[in-house]
Motif scaffolding. Structure first.
Motif, short mmCIF file in Angstrom:
data_model
loop_
_atom_site.label_atom_id
_atom_site.label_comp_id
_atom_site.label_asym_id
_atom_site.label_seq_id
_atom_site.Cartn_x
_atom_site.Cartn_y
_atom_site.Cartn_z
N ARG A 1 0.80 -1.23 0.00
CA ARG A 1 0.00 0.00 0.00
C ARG A 1 0.84 1.28 0.00
O ARG A 1 0.28 2.37 0.06
N ARG A 2 2.13 1.15 -0.03
CA ARG A 2 2.96 2.35 0.01
C ARG A 2 2.89 3.09 -1.33
O ARG A 2 2.69 2.47 -2.39
N PRO A 3 3.06 4.42 -1.33
CA PRO A 3 2.99 5.18 -2.59
C PRO A 3 4.22 4.92 -3.45
O PRO A 3 5.26 4.47 -2.98
N LYS A 4 4.07 5.23 -4.72
CA LYS A 4 5.18 5.04 -5.64
C LYS A 4 6.25 6.10 -5.41
O LYS A 4 6.01 7.16 -4.86
N LEU A 5 7.43 5.77 -5.89
CA LEU A 5 8.56 6.68 -5.71
C LEU A 5 8.39 7.95 -6.52
O LEU A 5 8.81 9.03 -6.11
N SER A 6 7.75 7.84 -7.68
CA SER A 6 7.53 9.02 -8.51
C SER A 6 6.60 10.02 -7.83
O SER A 6 6.80 11.24 -7.92
N SER A 7 5.57 9.51 -7.12
CA SER A 7 4.67 10.42 -6.41
C SER A 7 5.37 11.10 -5.24
O SER A 7 5.13 12.28 -4.96
N LEU A 8 6.26 10.38 -4.56
CA LEU A 8 7.02 11.01 -3.47
C LEU A 8 7.97 12.08 -4.00
O LEU A 8 8.18 13.10 -3.35
N ILE A 9 8.52 11.85 -5.18
CA ILE A 9 9.40 12.86 -5.77
C ILE A 9 8.61 14.07 -6.21
O ILE A 9 9.04 15.22 -6.03
N SER A 10 7.41 13.85 -6.77
CA SER A 10 6.58 14.99 -7.20
C SER A 10 6.09 15.80 -6.02
O SER A 10 5.88 17.01 -6.13
N GLU A 11 5.91 15.18 -4.85
CA GLU A 11 5.49 15.89 -3.64
C GLU A 11 6.66 16.46 -2.86
O GLU A 11 6.46 16.98 -1.75
N ASN A 12 7.88 16.36 -3.39
CA ASN A 12 9.10 16.88 -2.76
C ASN A 12 9.38 16.24 -1.40
O ASN A 12 9.96 16.86 -0.52
N LYS A 13 8.96 15.00 -1.24
CA LYS A 13 9.28 14.27 -0.02
C LYS A 13 10.63 13.56 -0.12
O LYS A 13 11.28 13.31 0.89
N ILE A 14 11.03 13.24 -1.34
CA ILE A 14 12.33 12.62 -1.60
C ILE A 14 13.02 13.42 -2.69
O ILE A 14 12.41 13.70 -3.73
N PRO A 15 14.27 13.84 -2.49
CA PRO A 15 14.96 14.58 -3.55
C PRO A 15 15.17 13.72 -4.79
O PRO A 15 15.42 12.52 -4.70
N VAL A 16 15.06 14.35 -5.92
CA VAL A 16 15.23 13.61 -7.17
C VAL A 16 16.68 13.18 -7.36
O VAL A 16 16.97 12.23 -8.09
N GLU A 17 17.62 13.88 -6.68
CA GLU A 17 19.02 13.49 -6.79
C GLU A 17 19.31 12.15 -6.14
O GLU A 17 20.32 11.51 -6.44
N CYS A 18 18.44 11.73 -5.21
CA CYS A 18 18.65 10.44 -4.53
C CYS A 18 18.18 9.26 -5.37
O CYS A 18 18.40 8.11 -4.96
N CYS A 19 17.55 9.51 -6.47
CA CYS A 19 16.97 8.44 -7.27
C CYS A 19 17.57 8.46 -8.68
O CYS A 19 18.22 9.42 -9.09
N LYS A 20 17.31 7.39 -9.37
CA LYS A 20 17.78 7.24 -10.75
C LYS A 20 16.63 6.72 -11.59
O LYS A 20 15.89 5.83 -11.17
N TYR A 21 16.51 7.27 -12.76
CA TYR A 21 15.42 6.87 -13.65
C TYR A 21 15.80 5.60 -14.41
O TYR A 21 16.85 5.54 -15.05
N ASP A 22 14.95 4.60 -14.28
CA ASP A 22 15.18 3.33 -14.96
C ASP A 22 14.44 3.34 -16.30
O ASP A 22 13.22 3.46 -16.34
N ARG A 23 15.18 3.23 -17.37
CA ARG A 23 14.57 3.30 -18.70
C ARG A 23 13.77 2.05 -19.03
O ARG A 23 12.81 2.11 -19.80
N ARG A 24 14.14 0.93 -18.47
CA ARG A 24 13.42 -0.31 -18.79
C ARG A 24 12.02 -0.31 -18.20
O ARG A 24 11.04 -0.58 -18.88
N SER A 25 11.94 0.00 -16.90
CA SER A 25 10.64 -0.01 -16.23
C SER A 25 9.92 1.32 -16.32
O SER A 25 8.71 1.39 -16.09
N GLY A 26 10.64 2.40 -16.63
CA GLY A 26 10.02 3.71 -16.69
C GLY A 26 9.72 4.31 -15.33
O GLY A 26 8.90 5.22 -15.23
N GLU A 27 10.34 3.81 -14.28
CA GLU A 27 10.13 4.30 -12.93
C GLU A 27 11.46 4.71 -12.32
O GLU A 27 12.53 4.35 -12.81
N PHE A 28 11.34 5.46 -11.21
CA PHE A 28 12.53 5.85 -10.47
C PHE A 28 12.96 4.72 -9.55
O PHE A 28 12.12 4.02 -8.97
N VAL A 29 14.26 4.58 -9.39
CA VAL A 29 14.83 3.54 -8.54
C VAL A 29 15.57 4.22 -7.41
O VAL A 29 16.37 5.14 -7.64
#
Length: 240
Positions: free
Chosen positions: A115-143
């Motif tokens: 039930r936890r939110p996705k990482l992309s939603s946390l990044i859009s809400e500025n709860k997690i800095p985007v510098e801490c994550c990496k965009y995965d081209r295969r899955s299309g999601e942040f890792v």
């Protein structure tokens, strides 16, 4: 065979460990544990013979028996070694209860993780800095976990804000010096707007100061007016 003590008295300066009597050497070996005794037996033939002496091992067994008999009454009761006080002694019931507890924890954790939110939603809400994550081209999601640490990102942003403030402060000071150094009537629209806004601020501050002084004067005159009104009502009451 024991060595003569006369040899020790005759040559005290040349005395070594091997010149000691066998009784003293056995008494010294008595204080060694099994590993140290085995290592000592490999050093020489005489020490090997003494380390295998039955008298030495009889003394060691006697000392161990006395030590165990002394320490057994000092051991804690069994109830202090079992849960919830300790986990040293676990019965089958305790082991089954622990397995059941961890299975329930695993089930609860898996449900909460689903039930936890996705990482992309946390990044859009500025709860997690985007510098801490990496965009995965295969899955299309942040890792998460492949970028910069959060503390380093916060420190980097703090340094950038301080640099921006310092740059703006220097620019404003230089701009103010340039405007103040120009003679009146020169400059563009920005200079005129700045001077007009400055005059408005000075006028507003002067009017605020005047209002404050007026209010203070009225506050000082109000007690005198109340006193006069009370005296007038007093004399009017007497005259009536």
């Amino acid at each position: 065979m024991s060595r003569s003590p006369l040899l020790l008295k005759a040559h005290p300066s040349t005395m070594s460990f091997y010149d000691l009597p066998d009784e003293i050497v056995i008494y010294i070996l008595w204080f060694l544990d099994v590993d140290a005794l085995l290592a000592t037996a490999k050093t020489s033939h005489s020490l090997r013979t003494l380390s295998l002496d039955p008298i030495l091992h009889r003394l060691r067994l006697k000392y161990a028996h006395a030590r165990v008999a002394h320490l057994l009454p000092l051991r804690p009761p069994l109830r202090y070694l079992q849960p919830p006080l300790s986990t040293i002694h676990l019965t089958r019931t305790h082991v089954a209860a622990r397995k059941l507890h961890w299975s329930l924890v695993r089930i609860r954790l898996s449900r909460q993780l689903s039930r936890r939110p996705k990482l992309s939603s946390l990044i859009s809400e500025n709860k997690i800095p985007v510098e801490c994550c990496k965009y995965d081209r295969r899955s299309g999601e942040f890792v998460l976990g492949t970028g910069v640490a959060g503390q380093l990102v916060e420190r980097k942003r703090r340094v950038e804000r301080e640099q921006m403030k310092a740059g703006l402060r220097v620019w404003l000071e230089r701009k103010a010096r340039d405007i103040s150094s120009r003679p009146r009537g020169e400059g563009g629209v920005g200079v005129m707007v700045w001077r007009f806004s400055r005059k408005l601020k000075l006028a507003a501050s002067a009017s605020a100061a005047a209002d404050t002084r007026l209010q203070c004067g009225m506050a000082m005159r109000e007690p005198e007016r109340d006193r006069v009104n009370r005296l007038r009502r007093f004399w009017e009451g007497i005259a009536a």
